[in-house]
Scaffold this motif. Structure first.
Motif, PDB file in Angstrom:
ATOM      1  N   UNK A 143       3.329   5.550 -13.912  1.00  0.00           N
ATOM      2  CA  UNK A 143       4.612   6.081 -13.443  1.00  0.00           C
ATOM      3  C   UNK A 143       5.299   6.898 -14.534  1.00  0.00           C
ATOM      4  N   UNK A 175       3.917   8.377 -16.915  1.00  0.00           N
ATOM      5  CA  UNK A 175       3.151   9.623 -17.077  1.00  0.00           C
ATOM      6  C   UNK A 175       3.566  10.633 -16.001  1.00  0.00           C
ATOM      7  N   UNK A 176       3.708  10.130 -14.763  1.00  0.00           N
ATOM      8  CA  UNK A 176       4.118  11.019 -13.662  1.00  0.00           C
ATOM      9  C   UNK A 176       5.523  11.580 -13.880  1.00  0.00           C
ATOM     10  N   UNK A 193      10.444  23.443  -2.404  1.00  0.00           N
ATOM     11  CA  UNK A 193       9.407  24.093  -3.218  1.00  0.00           C
ATOM     12  C   UNK A 193       8.628  23.053  -4.030  1.00  0.00           C
ATOM     13  N   UNK A 244       6.788  12.570 -16.454  1.00  0.00           N
ATOM     14  CA  UNK A 244       6.815  13.699 -17.386  1.00  0.00           C
ATOM     15  C   UNK A 244       6.694  15.034 -16.673  1.00  0.00           C
ATOM     16  N   UNK A 245       6.332  14.971 -15.412  1.00  0.00           N
ATOM     17  CA  UNK A 245       6.215  16.215 -14.651  1.00  0.00           C
ATOM     18  C   UNK A 245       7.549  16.942 -14.693  1.00  0.00           C
ATOM     19  N   UNK A 246       7.469  18.195 -14.989  1.00  0.00           N
ATOM     20  CA  UNK A 246       8.701  18.954 -15.174  1.00  0.00           C
ATOM     21  C   UNK A 246       9.376  19.289 -13.861  1.00  0.00           C
ATOM     22  N   UNK A 247      10.630  19.673 -13.976  1.00  0.00           N
ATOM     23  CA  UNK A 247      11.335  20.140 -12.792  1.00  0.00           C
ATOM     24  C   UNK A 247      10.773  21.504 -12.421  1.00  0.00           C
ATOM     25  N   UNK A 248      10.675  21.729 -11.156  1.00  0.00           N
ATOM     26  CA  UNK A 248      10.080  22.988 -10.719  1.00  0.00           C
ATOM     27  C   UNK A 248      11.165  23.943 -10.233  1.00  0.00           C
ATOM     28  N   UNK A 249      11.000  25.188 -10.585  1.00  0.00           N
ATOM     29  CA  UNK A 249      11.966  26.185 -10.136  1.00  0.00           C
ATOM     30  C   UNK A 249      11.323  27.058  -9.067  1.00  0.00           C
ATOM     31  N   UNK A 250      11.951  27.116  -7.912  1.00  0.00           N
ATOM     32  CA  UNK A 250      11.377  27.981  -6.867  1.00  0.00           C
ATOM     33  C   UNK A 250      11.459  29.451  -7.268  1.00  0.00           C
ATOM     34  N   UNK A 279       8.740  20.098 -21.661  1.00  0.00           N
ATOM     35  CA  UNK A 279       7.649  19.772 -20.757  1.00  0.00           C
ATOM     36  C   UNK A 279       6.302  20.030 -21.406  1.00  0.00           C
TER      37      UNK A 279
END
Lengths: 191, 212
Positions: A47, A49-50, B36, A52-58, B128
């Motif tokens: 968890x 590790x998951x 997204x 650490x996934x970055x925020x995504x920008x559309x 990140x």
């Protein structure tokens, strides 16, 4: 050891939605079962590790392209929103087909077949008596027998367009219904 | 504040139903990030994710007349998004298999993993780790779509069991069991990831012979 029952609750435990007796039983089990404890630790580590996934920008133009597409659709719908449009378009097509079809059936009959026939009949009988009258004389002379045959022929030619037209219309009307249904379906699918 | 936003959303939705595109722009603005993100976690690349997000937003607008306000708008929207993603996965599964960068290639000499340098991302996102991001992407892609979606919704996007059940239109028990399976599977992959990410290229027998 009955780990199975506890593995089923592993998710709930890690999500902190286990409570009461179930929670205390689970915790008790963890304190004695190495396998389950290890599994819980591994999942916890996964968890984080998951996380650490970055925020995504559309992409910047995402909304713009959606709006452009919708605007196009609304433009198309603008014309179509006219009531009866879905019928008007196929109706126009079928009307043209009807007119062309009827003309092609009617015109050559009068110009090339019917007129010479009638002329031939007039030449032989020497009168302008209509075919109906000619039939009355059929019993009188062998000459008239021929005439009656011809008069039947010519009247058949004159009667002929109407059954043909009937057939043509019987084909075209379902065609019209089919196309208008298709149009409506397309419209529905387009939203 | 929450109430105000909810009322505001209702107003926006009713405007959208009448075809007001600027209202829809504002509505999309609220959800585009989550929509997204969900698409990206499902397909693993920016281009496909953008296409899917766009498709989902288009579908949502066209279907808005059927939205009656019984469910939360967000739930309703995410259902469209997840269906769009799952449909796409199904479509891809039916297509002839191309060489995939995400999945290991099974060859005679074992698994062959194609690894590419992680995509360049926003320089501001220094916190990140690009490597981790690429790992997550790859391992997620190894889960079956039906498990991946549950795991993404719960462990990455943070939805509750109940919300997930509503979004996916399945019951709570199914959410739980599917999530358990997905987590167990991902954990196995996660524990093996050192192995998986060692860039290995197997040569075929002939090449090996030639080298020796």
């Amino acid at each position: 050891m009955s780990c199975e029952k506890f593995t089923k609750n592993m998710g709930a435990y890690l999500d902190c939605v286990l409570s009461g007796k179930e929670l205390s039983e689970f915790q008790e089990h963890l304190s004695v079962c190495n396998t389950c404890r290890q599994e819980a630790e591994e999942l916890q580590s996964m968890f984080s590790w998951l996380k650490q996934a970055g925020e995504l920008t559309p992409p910047k133009d995402l909304r713009k392209s959606v709006l452009a597409e919708l605007k196009k659709e609304q433009g198309r719908k603008g014309i179509r929103s006219f009531p009866g449009f879905s019928y008007a378009a196929p109706a126009a097509v079928v009307l043209i087909m009807l007119v062309v079809g009827n003309l092609s059936l009617l015109l050559p009959l009068h110009v090339s077949d019917a007129v010479p026939m009638r002329a031939a009949y007039q030449q032989e009988s020497g009168t302008v008596t209509p075919p109906a009258d000619a039939i009355i004389y059929t019993e009188d002379s062998p000459d008239n027998e021929q005439v009656s045959e011809k008069s039947e022929l010519s009247s058949e030619v004159e009667r002929n367009p109407s059954p043909r037209l009937l057939v043509l219309n019987l084909v075209l009307i379902p065609l019209f219904l089919f196309f208008s249904l298709r149009f409506q379906q397309n419209r529905k699918e387009a939203g | 504040m929450g109430d105000f936003l909810e009322t505001d959303e209702k107003v926006l939705i009713s405007l959208c139903k009448r075809g007001d595109l600027s209202a829809y722009d504002r509505l999309m603005q609220r959800y585009e990030k989550k929509v997204y993100a969900l698409c990206f976690r499902m397909v693993g690349n920016q281009d496909d994710a953008a296409d899917l997000a766009q498709e989902a937003f288009l579908k949502a607008f066209r279907a808005l007349s059927s939205f009656n306000g019984q469910a939360q708008f967000s739930t309703w929207l995410y259902r469209i998004v997840t269906n769009t993603c799952l449909d796409e996965q199904r479509r891809q599964a039916r297509r002839p298999q191309l060489l995939s960068l995400d999945k290991p290639l099974n060859t005679e000499d074992g698994q062959l993993l194609l690894t590419l340098p992680a995509e360049a991302s926003d320089p501001l996102d220094t916190a990140l780790s690009q490597e981790t991001e690429a790992e997550i992407k790859t391992l997620l892609s190894m889960l079956p779509a039906s498990q991946r979606i549950v795991l993404v919704l719960r462990d990455m996007e943070g939805y509750s069991y109940e919300e997930i059940a509503q979004i996916l239109n399945i019951n709570g028990g199914t959410v739980k069991s599917r999530l358990n399976r997905a987590r167990a599977r991902l954990r196995d992959l996660y524990l093996k990831k050192e192995e998986l990410f060692r860039p290995t290229v197997h040569l075929n027998r002939k090449e090996r012979r030639d080298r020796l």
